[in-house]
Structures are given as C-alpha cells and as structure tokens.
Design a protein around this motif. Sequence first.
Motif, PDB file in Angstrom:
ATOM      1  N   UNK A   1       0.843  -1.194   0.000  1.00 48.14           N
ATOM      2  CA  UNK A   1       0.000   0.000   0.000  1.00 48.14           C
ATOM      3  C   UNK A   1       0.880   1.246   0.000  1.00 48.14           C
ATOM      4  N   UNK A   2       0.587   2.156  -0.915  1.00 47.53           N
ATOM      5  CA  UNK A   2       1.337   3.402  -0.934  1.00 47.53           C
ATOM      6  C   UNK A   2       0.381   4.568  -0.711  1.00 47.53           C
ATOM      7  N   UNK A   3       0.895   5.594  -0.079  1.00 43.37           N
ATOM      8  CA  UNK A   3       0.051   6.719   0.307  1.00 43.37           C
ATOM      9  C   UNK A   3       0.181   7.862  -0.687  1.00 43.37           C
ATOM     10  N   UNK A   4      -0.943   8.541  -0.917  1.00 36.26           N
ATOM     11  CA  UNK A   4      -0.942   9.693  -1.810  1.00 36.26           C
ATOM     12  C   UNK A   4      -1.141  10.956  -0.963  1.00 36.26           C
ATOM     13  N   UNK A   5      -0.138  11.815  -0.959  1.00 31.98           N
ATOM     14  CA  UNK A   5      -0.155  13.038  -0.149  1.00 31.98           C
ATOM     15  C   UNK A   5      -0.269  14.233  -1.092  1.00 31.98           C
TER      16      UNK A   5
END
Length: 292
Positions: free
Chosen positions: A149-153
Amino acid sequence: ATPAALMVGVGKGAESGILIRGAEYLERSQKINTIVFDKTGTITKGEPEVTDIVSLNELSEKQIIEYGGTVESGSEHPIAKAVVNKMKEMNIPLTTPEEFESLNGLGVKAMVHGKKIYTGNRKMMKQFGIDVRLAEQNMERLESEGKTAIMVIIDDKIEGIIAVADSLKETSQMAIFALTDLGIESIMITGDNEKTAQAIAKKVGIEKIIANVLPADKAKEIKKLQAQGKFVAMVGDGINDAPALAQADIGIAIGSGSDIAKETGGIILIRDDLMDVSRAIRLSRATMKKIK
Ligand code: ADP
Ligand code: MG
C-alpha cells in the motif's frame, strides 16, 4: 576434486538451464545452508496490479489515481507501472509531472496541476514529516492481505491509498518446500514493509523475513548472516540485487532478470523456475559425492 567429474556436473546443469559459471560454484553449492530470496520478481512475478483505491477525505477514487498515477508516470518501478496501467484502464488522461524526483526504496514526488504530490511508503512520509495517522487502519488491513500500500499526499495532507498486489510464481511454494527438505533455511529479503512481507512469506512457507531494507543495504544483510557463520546463497533478479549477489557465497541470478544480475551471478537459472535452486543444490551434492 577431479576436474572431470566437476565438468560433467557443470554440463548436466547446462542441459537443464542451470548455468554454472565455474566449477568452484558447484563445489561451494553443497555447503549452502541458508538461501536469501529477493521478494519482488523472484518469489513473486514482479508484475503487480492495482487492487484497491482508498480515498480518506472528499476526493474521488478517480482523483486519487489521477494524482498518484501522474507522479508515478515518471518512474520505472513495477509499482509505478501498475498505477499508470490502472489510470489508462480508467481512461484518465496522462499529463507530465513537473519537478519529478524518485527516491530509491521510498517513493516518488512531483508537482501536478500546481499541487505538491508525494506517493510512497511510510518511511518516505516520515522523512517528510507528514502525519499519516488517518491512513493507518487501512494501511494495516491492506498489508495484512499481502498487498503493498502506498500513500498519496497532496500539499502535505494524506488524501488516499493505492494498493497493489503481485502474484506468486507458480512454483515458489514448492521450491521453498524442496529446500527445507534438503535442510536449507530460506529467508526473504525486501524493501517492502514487514506486514506485506510476512503475508507473502507465509503463503510460500518462509518463516524468516528481512523487510524494510533499502536497496543499498541488501548486501549488508547478507554479510550479517555470514558473520553468524552461515554459508549463504542469494537469489535475485534485479539491478538492485547485484551487490547482494556479489556478497553472497553464491549469487544465483534468475530468469528474465536484469543483465547486471546475470553478470554478477555465479549460477544463472535460465528458466524462471525457483525449483531450479534446489535442483542446483542437489546436482552439487551428487557431483561432490562422486568425487570423494
Ligand atoms: P523490493 O525489495 O520489493 O524490490 P524496492 O526497494 O524497489 O522493493 O522498493 C521498496 C518499497 O519502496 C516499495 O515496497 C514501496 O513501498 C516503495 N517504493 C519504491 N518505489 C516506489 C514508487 N515508484 N512508488 C511508490 N512507492 C515506491
Ligand atoms: Mg526486486
């Protein structure tokens, strides 16, 4: 050791797609008691696909993919390819990111439509001082399913999560089992996080993992195992794996991997089949038995 018997062994290997670079590698293989496997592209196929898009605030899932994917379009990483493919699938037009930067083992950043976007893992967001507590519950759920899972900031605010999953190669589980049977311990090494790594390791029957390892540190981890008295083979496919392949007592480069990995490996497995690792060990043991 009689060179003739060794040559026969090397020849037998070649017949089944196991290229042994020199007879000394065949001699050394019988002593291997620990094998470290790279995760992505070695145990898994290395062709992840997007499985989940989570919006944590008011943006749509489409917007999350659009921002994340636009930044990722600057990267060659398998995760990036998965996100860009998803964008195409959803008919989202691709624009070029500005001030793009790729951070090895962390993620990517760029300006998109005048907004500052970070897309990457926890380590990256920690480095940039981003508060990601809002994402934590979802991150843990996705990771426990073996997904990355990668986060979008967006402008320093956590907006969403994109998860990708990579399928196992058909024979990974059988290959680990065959090695256990030969009395060899398998370890999985990855730049991915602990939870995802653990979930994948469990599926193939690996008990020990070394996670959160930056590409540059993989060789150091091999060295640590050697310092514990272990005789270590490393199996990998990627450019990033070359230093670890070189550090190991035997480097084993696999299949469709990069040329650099192949140049570094003492043994090259032509077929993309992890069962060939145990076949190589058995060939070595049989050959050395004949010599004694
Ligand atoms: P591996 O050991 O699985 O080959 P890498 O060292 O390439 O892993 O990457 C480790 C982690 O860094 C990934 O699991 C991901 O969290 C993050 N990462 C690397 N590249 C990117 C990218 N382009 N976009 C998002 N995250 C990335
Ligand atoms: Mg890899």
